[in-house]
Design an enzyme around this catalytic site. Structure first.
Site, short mmCIF file in Angstrom:
data_model
loop_
_atom_site.label_atom_id
_atom_site.label_comp_id
_atom_site.label_asym_id
_atom_site.label_seq_id
_atom_site.Cartn_x
_atom_site.Cartn_y
_atom_site.Cartn_z
N VAL A 1 -11.13 3.05 -3.25
CA VAL A 1 -10.81 2.62 -4.62
C VAL A 1 -11.84 1.57 -5.05
O VAL A 1 -11.92 0.49 -4.44
CB VAL A 1 -9.37 2.04 -4.71
CG1 VAL A 1 -9.09 1.54 -6.11
CG2 VAL A 1 -8.34 3.09 -4.29
N HIS B 1 -10.35 -5.19 -3.17
CA HIS B 1 -9.00 -5.48 -2.70
C HIS B 1 -9.06 -5.92 -1.25
O HIS B 1 -9.88 -5.45 -0.48
CB HIS B 1 -8.07 -4.28 -2.86
CG HIS B 1 -8.65 -3.00 -2.35
ND1 HIS B 1 -9.61 -2.29 -3.04
CD2 HIS B 1 -8.44 -2.31 -1.20
CE1 HIS B 1 -9.95 -1.22 -2.35
NE2 HIS B 1 -9.26 -1.21 -1.22
N HIS C 1 -6.95 -5.97 2.21
CA HIS C 1 -5.80 -5.39 2.93
C HIS C 1 -5.23 -6.48 3.84
O HIS C 1 -5.98 -7.13 4.59
CB HIS C 1 -6.25 -4.24 3.84
CG HIS C 1 -6.82 -3.04 3.15
ND1 HIS C 1 -6.09 -1.87 2.99
CD2 HIS C 1 -8.04 -2.80 2.61
CE1 HIS C 1 -6.85 -0.97 2.37
NE2 HIS C 1 -8.04 -1.50 2.13
N ASP D 1 0.85 -1.19 0.00
CA ASP D 1 0.00 0.00 0.00
C ASP D 1 0.89 1.25 0.00
O ASP D 1 1.91 1.30 0.66
CB ASP D 1 -0.90 -0.02 1.25
CG ASP D 1 -2.06 0.96 1.13
OD1 ASP D 1 -3.21 0.50 1.06
OD2 ASP D 1 -1.82 2.19 1.10
N ASN E 1 -12.79 -3.20 2.79
CA ASN E 1 -13.67 -2.05 2.99
C ASN E 1 -14.69 -2.02 1.87
O ASN E 1 -14.33 -2.15 0.69
CB ASN E 1 -12.85 -0.76 3.00
CG ASN E 1 -11.89 -0.68 4.18
OD1 ASN E 1 -12.21 -1.17 5.26
ND2 ASN E 1 -10.73 -0.09 3.96
P1 5GP Z 1 -9.72 1.33 0.45
O1 5GP Z 1 -9.78 2.61 1.25
O2 5GP Z 1 -10.47 1.48 -0.85
O3 5GP Z 1 -10.11 0.12 1.23
O4 5GP Z 1 -8.20 1.10 0.14
C1 5GP Z 1 -7.52 1.73 -0.91
C2 5GP Z 1 -6.07 1.64 -0.57
O5 5GP Z 1 -5.32 1.92 -1.73
C3 5GP Z 1 -5.61 2.67 0.49
O6 5GP Z 1 -5.07 1.99 1.61
C4 5GP Z 1 -4.61 3.53 -0.25
O7 5GP Z 1 -3.51 3.93 0.56
C5 5GP Z 1 -4.17 2.62 -1.38
N1 5GP Z 1 -3.72 3.32 -2.57
C6 5GP Z 1 -4.34 4.39 -3.15
N2 5GP Z 1 -3.65 4.78 -4.23
C7 5GP Z 1 -2.60 3.92 -4.35
C8 5GP Z 1 -1.53 3.82 -5.30
O8 5GP Z 1 -1.41 4.57 -6.27
N3 5GP Z 1 -0.63 2.83 -5.10
C9 5GP Z 1 -0.71 1.96 -4.03
N4 5GP Z 1 0.24 1.03 -3.92
N5 5GP Z 1 -1.71 2.03 -3.13
C10 5GP Z 1 -2.65 3.00 -3.29
#
Ligand code: 5GP
Length: 117
Positions: free
Chosen positions: A99, A103, A105, A31, A90
């Site tokens: 996003v 995915h 985590h 991440d 999430n």
């Molecule tokens: P969500 O909030 O949708 O469960 O998780 C999205 C995750 O994607 C977040 O933890 C965020 O830090 C990660 N993330 C967002 N943009 C990028 C990126 O460009 N590269 C990587 N490696 N992680 C990302």
């Protein structure tokens, strides 16, 4: 054709990432804003926007993501006694999803609080 999701662009190597693991079904990478010393995202190559939109045909890939989380955790020594890890998905606004590409985590490396807030 619809725009690619951020994670599709990472899968297609259009955006760089620190890749941990890849196979036909998924990609795992660090991440960009880690919430714990280990914070890995495991992403299906098939775009499923979120768990709530997964269907019967996605059962195998859902199981695969979880099993890969388990394998990556073991390879990193996180399954040892005295350690541990957390797996999080999430979903939607209240779930903290940012996003819209499913995915998992994998979080570890420090004691994690519960409830998560
Ligand atoms: P969500 O909030 O949708 O469960 O998780 C999205 C995750 O994607 C977040 O933890 C965020 O830090 C990660 N993330 C967002 N943009 C990028 C990126 O460009 N590269 C990587 N490696 N992680 C990302």
């Amino acid at each position: 054709m619809e725009d690619k999701t951020l994670f599709e662009k990472i899968v297609d190597r259009e955006i760089p990432a620190e890749i941990i693991y890849e196979d036909d079904l998924c990609l795992a990478f660090n991440d960009i804003a880690p919430q714990s010393p280990t914070h890995i995202l495991i992403v299906p190559k098939k775009v499923i926007p979120r768990l709530a939109e997964a269907n019967e045909d996605d059962k195998a890939v859902l199981g695969h993501l979880l099993f890969k989380a388990r394998e990556i955790a073991e390879n990193k020594g996180l399954s040892e006694e005295g350690k541990g890890f957390r797996v999080v998905i999430n979903n939607g606004e209240h779930g903290g999803e940012t996003v819209p590409h499913l995915h998992v985590h994998l979080l570890a490396g420090r004691p994690l609080l519960w409830p998560p807030g």
